[in-house]
Scaffold this motif. Structure first.
Motif, PDB file in Angstrom:
ATOM      1  N   ASN A 140       0.811  -1.209   0.000  1.00  0.00           N
ATOM      2  CA  ASN A 140       0.000   0.000   0.000  1.00  0.00           C
ATOM      3  C   ASN A 140       0.849   1.265   0.000  1.00  0.00           C
ATOM      4  N   LYS A 141       1.983   1.206   0.673  1.00  0.00           N
ATOM      5  CA  LYS A 141       2.822   2.395   0.818  1.00  0.00           C
ATOM      6  C   LYS A 141       3.765   2.603  -0.356  1.00  0.00           C
ATOM      7  N   TYR A 142       4.268   1.513  -0.930  1.00  0.00           N
ATOM      8  CA  TYR A 142       5.310   1.637  -1.959  1.00  0.00           C
ATOM      9  C   TYR A 142       4.897   1.068  -3.319  1.00  0.00           C
ATOM     10  N   LYS A 143       3.618   0.922  -3.543  1.00  0.00           N
ATOM     11  CA  LYS A 143       3.132   0.298  -4.769  1.00  0.00           C
ATOM     12  C   LYS A 143       3.590   1.037  -6.020  1.00  0.00           C
ATOM     13  N   TYR A 144       3.705   2.345  -5.935  1.00  0.00           N
ATOM     14  CA  TYR A 144       4.053   3.123  -7.124  1.00  0.00           C
ATOM     15  C   TYR A 144       5.499   3.642  -7.091  1.00  0.00           C
ATOM     16  N   ALA A 145       6.328   3.020  -6.280  1.00  0.00           N
ATOM     17  CA  ALA A 145       7.746   3.405  -6.230  1.00  0.00           C
ATOM     18  C   ALA A 145       8.410   3.084  -7.564  1.00  0.00           C
ATOM     19  N   ARG A 146       9.303   3.947  -8.008  1.00  0.00           N
ATOM     20  CA  ARG A 146       9.915   3.782  -9.326  1.00  0.00           C
ATOM     21  C   ARG A 146      11.338   3.222  -9.264  1.00  0.00           C
ATOM     22  N   ARG A 147      12.107   3.645  -8.289  1.00  0.00           N
ATOM     23  CA  ARG A 147      13.498   3.214  -8.232  1.00  0.00           C
ATOM     24  C   ARG A 147      13.637   1.728  -7.926  1.00  0.00           C
ATOM     25  N   LEU A 148      12.759   1.246  -7.076  1.00  0.00           N
ATOM     26  CA  LEU A 148      12.795  -0.171  -6.687  1.00  0.00           C
ATOM     27  C   LEU A 148      11.367  -0.671  -6.588  1.00  0.00           C
ATOM     28  N   HIS A 149      11.076  -1.737  -7.308  1.00  0.00           N
ATOM     29  CA  HIS A 149       9.729  -2.318  -7.248  1.00  0.00           C
ATOM     30  C   HIS A 149       9.445  -2.776  -5.822  1.00  0.00           C
ATOM     31  N   TRP A 150       8.227  -2.551  -5.368  1.00  0.00           N
ATOM     32  CA  TRP A 150       7.909  -2.901  -3.982  1.00  0.00           C
ATOM     33  C   TRP A 150       8.104  -4.395  -3.713  1.00  0.00           C
ATOM     34  N   ARG A 151       7.910  -5.220  -4.737  1.00  0.00           N
ATOM     35  CA  ARG A 151       8.141  -6.654  -4.557  1.00  0.00           C
ATOM     36  C   ARG A 151       9.633  -6.949  -4.388  1.00  0.00           C
ATOM     37  N   GLN A 152      10.471  -6.150  -5.023  1.00  0.00           N
ATOM     38  CA  GLN A 152      11.904  -6.302  -4.798  1.00  0.00           C
ATOM     39  C   GLN A 152      12.266  -5.989  -3.355  1.00  0.00           C
ATOM     40  N   ILE A 195      20.146 -22.891   4.412  1.00  0.00           N
ATOM     41  CA  ILE A 195      19.127 -21.902   4.069  1.00  0.00           C
ATOM     42  C   ILE A 195      19.704 -20.839   3.139  1.00  0.00           C
ATOM     43  N   TRP A 196      21.014 -20.705   3.132  1.00  0.00           N
ATOM     44  CA  TRP A 196      21.653 -19.726   2.251  1.00  0.00           C
ATOM     45  C   TRP A 196      21.488 -20.094   0.779  1.00  0.00           C
ATOM     46  N   VAL A 197      21.265 -21.362   0.487  1.00  0.00           N
ATOM     47  CA  VAL A 197      20.958 -21.759  -0.891  1.00  0.00           C
ATOM     48  C   VAL A 197      19.642 -21.115  -1.322  1.00  0.00           C
ATOM     49  N   SER A 198      18.687 -21.096  -0.406  1.00  0.00           N
ATOM     50  CA  SER A 198      17.411 -20.440  -0.681  1.00  0.00           C
ATOM     51  C   SER A 198      17.606 -18.949  -0.925  1.00  0.00           C
ATOM     52  N   CYS A 199      18.502 -18.348  -0.173  1.00  0.00           N
ATOM     53  CA  CYS A 199      18.837 -16.931  -0.391  1.00  0.00           C
ATOM     54  C   CYS A 199      19.340 -16.717  -1.813  1.00  0.00           C
ATOM     55  N   GLY A 200      20.198 -17.622  -2.277  1.00  0.00           N
ATOM     56  CA  GLY A 200      20.736 -17.511  -3.621  1.00  0.00           C
ATOM     57  C   GLY A 200      19.649 -17.565  -4.684  1.00  0.00           C
ATOM     58  N   LEU A 201      18.659 -18.443  -4.499  1.00  0.00           N
ATOM     59  CA  LEU A 201      17.553 -18.547  -5.450  1.00  0.00           C
ATOM     60  C   LEU A 201      16.723 -17.269  -5.469  1.00  0.00           C
ATOM     61  N   LEU A 202      16.525 -16.692  -4.297  1.00  0.00           N
ATOM     62  CA  LEU A 202      15.767 -15.445  -4.212  1.00  0.00           C
ATOM     63  C   LEU A 202      16.524 -14.277  -4.845  1.00  0.00           C
ATOM     64  N   ILE A 203      17.830 -14.300  -4.712  1.00  0.00           N
ATOM     65  CA  ILE A 203      18.650 -13.238  -5.309  1.00  0.00           C
ATOM     66  C   ILE A 203      18.483 -13.228  -6.829  1.00  0.00           C
ATOM     67  N   VAL A 204      18.362 -14.410  -7.427  1.00  0.00           N
ATOM     68  CA  VAL A 204      18.152 -14.482  -8.875  1.00  0.00           C
ATOM     69  C   VAL A 204      16.859 -13.758  -9.259  1.00  0.00           C
ATOM     70  N   SER A 205      15.768 -14.040  -8.528  1.00  0.00           N
ATOM     71  CA  SER A 205      14.498 -13.363  -8.801  1.00  0.00           C
ATOM     72  C   SER A 205      14.619 -11.865  -8.559  1.00  0.00           C
ATOM     73  N   PHE A 206      15.323 -11.501  -7.502  1.00  0.00           N
ATOM     74  CA  PHE A 206      15.536 -10.090  -7.171  1.00  0.00           C
ATOM     75  C   PHE A 206      16.232  -9.364  -8.324  1.00  0.00           C
ATOM     76  N   LEU A 207      17.254  -9.967  -8.865  1.00  0.00           N
ATOM     77  CA  LEU A 207      18.016  -9.352  -9.956  1.00  0.00           C
ATOM     78  C   LEU A 207      17.215  -9.320 -11.260  1.00  0.00           C
ATOM     79  N   LEU A 208      16.420 -10.344 -11.504  1.00  0.00           N
ATOM     80  CA  LEU A 208      15.604 -10.377 -12.708  1.00  0.00           C
ATOM     81  C   LEU A 208      14.644  -9.195 -12.780  1.00  0.00           C
ATOM     82  N   MET A 209      14.188  -8.734 -11.624  1.00  0.00           N
ATOM     83  CA  MET A 209      13.231  -7.627 -11.602  1.00  0.00           C
ATOM     84  C   MET A 209      13.849  -6.312 -12.063  1.00  0.00           C
ATOM     85  N   PHE A 210      15.172  -6.219 -12.045  1.00  0.00           N
ATOM     86  CA  PHE A 210      15.819  -5.019 -12.563  1.00  0.00           C
ATOM     87  C   PHE A 210      15.612  -4.898 -14.073  1.00  0.00           C
TER      88      PHE A 210
END
Length: 232
Positions: A87-99, A207-222
């Motif tokens: 609700n607060k960052y839905k229209y943020a431009r520099r970083l997608h709120w899902r990121q 659990i750090w392997v899971s972090c690595g998988l999430l980082i891929v999704s995080f970077l894809l959003m750029f």
């Protein structure tokens, strides 16, 4: 070429199959991780926690039941926090709120990897909180993932629709969407299988392997942010 296009297709990169695929792998991994290394508590499949909690409470095992209750509270809190962030960052431009959600989840899971076995309760609460934010933030769009109950329900609905459509309209689009849904379930299962084996053999740091998988999704959003800049 068509395969690559379908993997990256979506109104936003956060809704594209390729992004959801890594999230599904990570979600399955997290569930298996907490179950195998953190006193057999689920982080994603809260329905499992409800069953085990109720079973223990009904048999008078209050202490055992509490280890399933706290992750449930954490999951509910995670959903609430994710909703507020949207609700607060839905229209943020520099970083997608899902990121932003994924960034917070990555940090939380990274910290969990340092929590020793005696802090299993804290670890499961944190992972459940992180999972909830992810589930709440990525439910819409063409792809479906993470929360197993939601995935199975949708697959059943689509299978029913496919039978009717195949007889009436032969809709290729609906077949494709159903296959994508099924693909996400498979990836969730693959993530769970990998997470279960690695966690059982190598312990809490996996659990750090899971972090690595999430980082891929995080970077894809750029890629999505860059494409929007080019359109202006």
């Amino acid at each position: 070429m068509r395969v690559m296009k379908s993997l990256f297709s979506g109104k936003q990169m956060s809704e594209a199959f390729i992004c959801s695929a890594f999230l599904a792998l990570s979600g399955g991994f997290q569930d298996a991780y907490t179950y195998n290394t953190r006193n057999e508590v689920f982080s994603n499949a809260q329905t499992g926690n409800v069953v085990l909690m109720s079973q223990n409470f009904m048999t008078g095992k209050w202490e055992a039941g509490l280890k399933y209750l706290f992750p449930l509270f954490a999951f509910a809190l995670g959903v609430l926090i994710a909703e507020q962030i949207q609700n607060k960052y839905k229209y943020a431009r520099r970083l997608h709120w899902r990121q932003g959600i994924l960034g917070a989840e990555i940090l939380i899971l990274f910290v969990v990897g340092f929590i020793p076995q005696r802090g299993n309760m804290i670890a499961t609460v944190l992972v459940s909180f992180a999972c909830a934010m992810q589930v709440q933030s990525f439910p819409e769009g063409k792809w479906i993932f993470i929360c197993k109950y939601y995935v199975y329900r949708k697959l059943t609905e689509w299978n029913g629709g496919i039978i009717l459509l195949s007889e009436r309209e032969k809709s290729r689009n609906n077949w494709r969407q159903a296959m994508y849904y099924f693909g996400i379930i498979v990836l969730f299962a693959v993530g769970a299988g990998i997470g279960g084996n690695l966690s059982a053999n190598y312990g809490i740091h996996m659990i750090w392997v899971s972090c690595g998988l999430l980082i891929v999704s995080f970077l894809l959003m750029f890629l999505d942010i860059e494409s929007r800049r080019n359109e202006r």
